[in-house]
Design a protein around this motif. Structure first.
Motif, mmCIF file in Angstrom:
data_model
loop_
_atom_site.group_PDB
_atom_site.id
_atom_site.type_symbol
_atom_site.label_atom_id
_atom_site.label_comp_id
_atom_site.label_asym_id
_atom_site.label_seq_id
_atom_site.Cartn_x
_atom_site.Cartn_y
_atom_site.Cartn_z
ATOM 1 N N MET A 34 0.818 -1.213 0.000
ATOM 2 C CA MET A 34 0.000 0.000 0.000
ATOM 3 C C MET A 34 0.854 1.266 0.000
ATOM 4 S SD MET A 34 -3.214 -0.874 2.496
ATOM 5 C CE MET A 34 -4.348 -2.211 2.113
ATOM 6 N N MET A 35 1.993 1.218 0.696
ATOM 7 C CA MET A 35 2.882 2.383 0.706
ATOM 8 C C MET A 35 3.531 2.589 -0.659
ATOM 9 S SD MET A 35 2.567 3.879 3.534
ATOM 10 C CE MET A 35 3.939 5.031 3.431
ATOM 11 N N LYS A 58 3.519 5.768 -5.657
ATOM 12 C CA LYS A 58 3.339 5.881 -7.108
ATOM 13 C C LYS A 58 2.187 6.820 -7.450
ATOM 14 C CE LYS A 58 5.235 1.354 -8.401
ATOM 15 N NZ LYS A 58 4.932 0.024 -8.994
ATOM 16 N N LEU A 59 1.101 6.730 -6.671
ATOM 17 C CA LEU A 59 -0.052 7.582 -6.908
ATOM 18 C C LEU A 59 0.305 9.042 -6.686
ATOM 19 C CD1 LEU A 59 -3.094 7.583 -7.567
ATOM 20 C CD2 LEU A 59 -3.537 7.433 -5.107
ATOM 21 N N GLU A 60 1.071 9.313 -5.632
ATOM 22 C CA GLU A 60 1.470 10.696 -5.356
ATOM 23 C C GLU A 60 2.417 11.227 -6.431
ATOM 24 O OE1 GLU A 60 3.158 10.420 -1.485
ATOM 25 O OE2 GLU A 60 1.217 10.540 -0.449
ATOM 26 N N ALA A 61 3.233 10.325 -7.013
ATOM 27 C CA ALA A 61 4.175 10.746 -8.041
ATOM 28 C C ALA A 61 3.481 11.124 -9.345
ATOM 29 C CB ALA A 61 5.188 9.634 -8.307
#
Length: 356
Positions: free
Chosen positions: A345-346, A351-354
Motif C-alpha cells: 500500500m505504501m 506511485k499515486l502521489e508521483a
C-alpha cells in the motif's frame, strides 16, 4: 597525475580533479565501508543485505494504511484457517450436552473428517460471513491501532517498555471487542450448530441470526459473553502482539534475520504458540458461554465453575491442538500478509502521489 595514485590517496589532490577524472573516480574508487574481494561471500550472506518480499517503506505507514492492512490480512488468515477454528469450537463445546445422533469428535483432524462425512465439506465454513465481518471490525482496531496507541502511551518515544506494550494491547483488544462482539456471537453459534438431517438448525443465515438473537434475547444477547471475551482478547492481544513485537525486535537487534518474510514467519509462529498456552482456558469458557441457550449459565464465572466441577481442569484445554494449529497458522498468515500489505500500500501510495 596518474589515476592509480588517486585511488590510493584521493584526499591529497581534491582540487586538481577534472570533471572526467571525478566521474572516473566516483565510479571506480572503492568506498572504505565496502568489503574487500575476500569478504564478498560473507557480505552477500549478511541478513541485512538479503531481502525476501517487499522492502520496508522509508516513511512510516499512516493510520489508514495500518487499519486497512490489518483488516484485510485478518480476513485472508480467516479464509485459510477457518476449518481449524470450526473444529476447535466443536471440540470446546463437546461435553456440555449430549451429542446429536451419537456423534463424538476425537482430535482436530478427526473432527474435520467427521464433519465432512456427516455434514459435508461446507460445514467447515459455517459462520464464515460473520467471521469475515468480525475480522474487518475486530482486527482493524486491535492490530491496526496498536502502534499508534503504543506511541500515545509513550508520549511519542520510540522504545516502549514491555508494560507500555501490554497496556496498548489491552486497550486495543478491549476497544475491538466492544465494537465487534455481535459478529463473534453469530460466528460461534454458526460454527457450533450441526447440519444434520433431523436436527433442527438454530439459524439459516447471517442476517437472520442477528435478527433472531435480537428479537429473542435483546441487545444483551448480541453482546453476550462480552466480559469473558474482553478478558480473553486482552490476553490474546497482549500475548500475540507483544510476543510478536518482542521476538521480531530481538531477531532484528541480533541480526539473525532481516526485516522480511522469514523474520515475520518465525515471530508469528512463536507468538501463536505462546498465545495458545495463555489464552486457551479463557477461550473455552468464552465459547461455551456465548454458545449456551438463555438460562444455562448464570455468568461466565458460573460457566467456568460448572466446567471445573463436572469435567475437571482438563476441560479448559479442550481443543488445545486445533487452537494452536489455528492460532499458529493464523498468526503466520496474518502477520506475513499484514507486513506485506502495508508495504504494498505504501508503494502504491508513493506511485499515486508521483503521478498527481
Amino acid at each position: 597525475m596518474d589515476f592509480d595514485s588517486l585511488l590510493i590517496s584521493p584526499r591529497e589532490t581534491p582540487l586538481k580533479l577534472g570533471r572526467l577524472q571525478v566521474a572516473k573516480f566516483q565510479s571506480c574508487a572503492i568506498p572504505p565501508h565496502f568489503p574487500k574481494q575476500s569478504q564478498d561471500s560473507q557480505w552477500i550472506n549478511n541478513p541485512a543485505v538479503r531481502m525476501v518480499g517487499l522492502k520496508p517503506s522509508d516513511v512510516p505507514p499512516p493510520l489508514g494504511v495500518k487499519v486497512l492492512s490489518a483488516g484485510t490480512a485478518a480476513c485472508i488468515a480467516d479464509l485459510v484457517t477457518f476449518p481449524l477454528d470450526t473444529a476447535k469450537v466443536r471440540l470446546q463445546i463437546q461435553g456440555e450436552k449430549a451429542a446429536a445422533s451419537g456423534i463424538r469428535y476425537r482430535g482436530v483432524f478427526g473432527t474435520i473428517t467427521t464433519m465432512i462425512r456427516t455434514e459435508g465439506p461446507r460445514s467447515l465454513y459455517n459462520g464464515l460471513v460473520a467471521g469475515l465481518q468480525r475480522q474487518m471490525a475486530f482486527a482493524s482496531i486491535r492490530i491496526g491501532l496498536y502502534d499508534n496507541v503504543k506511541t500515545f502511551y509513550t508520549g511519542g518515544k520510540d522504545n516502549a517498555n514491555i508494560g507500555i506494550r501490554i497496556l496498548a494491547g489491552c486497550t486495543t483488544g478491549a476497544m475491538a471487542v466492544s465494537c465487534a462482539q455481535p459478529t463473534d456471537v453469530v460466528k460461534v453459534r454458526f460454527q457450533a450448530q450441526q447440519n444434520l438431517q433431523g436436527v433442527a438448525r438454530r439459524y439459516n443465515g447471517t442476517m437472520q441470526a442477528y435478527r433472531q438473537i435480537f428479537q429473542l434475547e435483546g441487545l444483551r444477547g448480541l453482546w453476550k459473553g462480552t466480559l469473558p471475551n474482553i478478558t480473553r482478547n486482552a490476553l490474546v492481544n497482549c500475548t500475540e502482539l507483544v510476543s510478536y513485537d518482542l521476538i521480531k525486535e530481538a531477531i532484528l537487534t541480533r541480526q539473525l534475520l532481516s526485516d522480511n518474510l522469514p523474520c515475520h514467519f518465525v515471530s508469528a509462529f512463536g507468538a501463536g504458540f505462546i498465545t495458545t498456552v495463555i489464552a486457551s482456558p479463557v477461550d473455552v469458557v468464552k465459547t461455551r458461554y456465548m454458545n449456551s441457550p438463555p438460562g444455562q449459565y448464570k455468568s461466565a464465572i458460573n460457566c467456568a465453575w460448572t466446567m471445573m466441577t463436572k469435567e475437571g481442569p482438563t476441560a479448559f484445554y479442550k481443543g488445545f491442538v486445533p487452537s494452536f494449529l489455528r492460532l499458529g497458522s493464523w498468526n503466520v498468515v496474518m502477520f506475513v500478509s499484514f507486513e506485506q500489505l502495508k508495504r504494498l500500500m505504501m508503494v502504491s501510495k508513493k506511485k499515486l502521489e508521483a503521478t498527481t
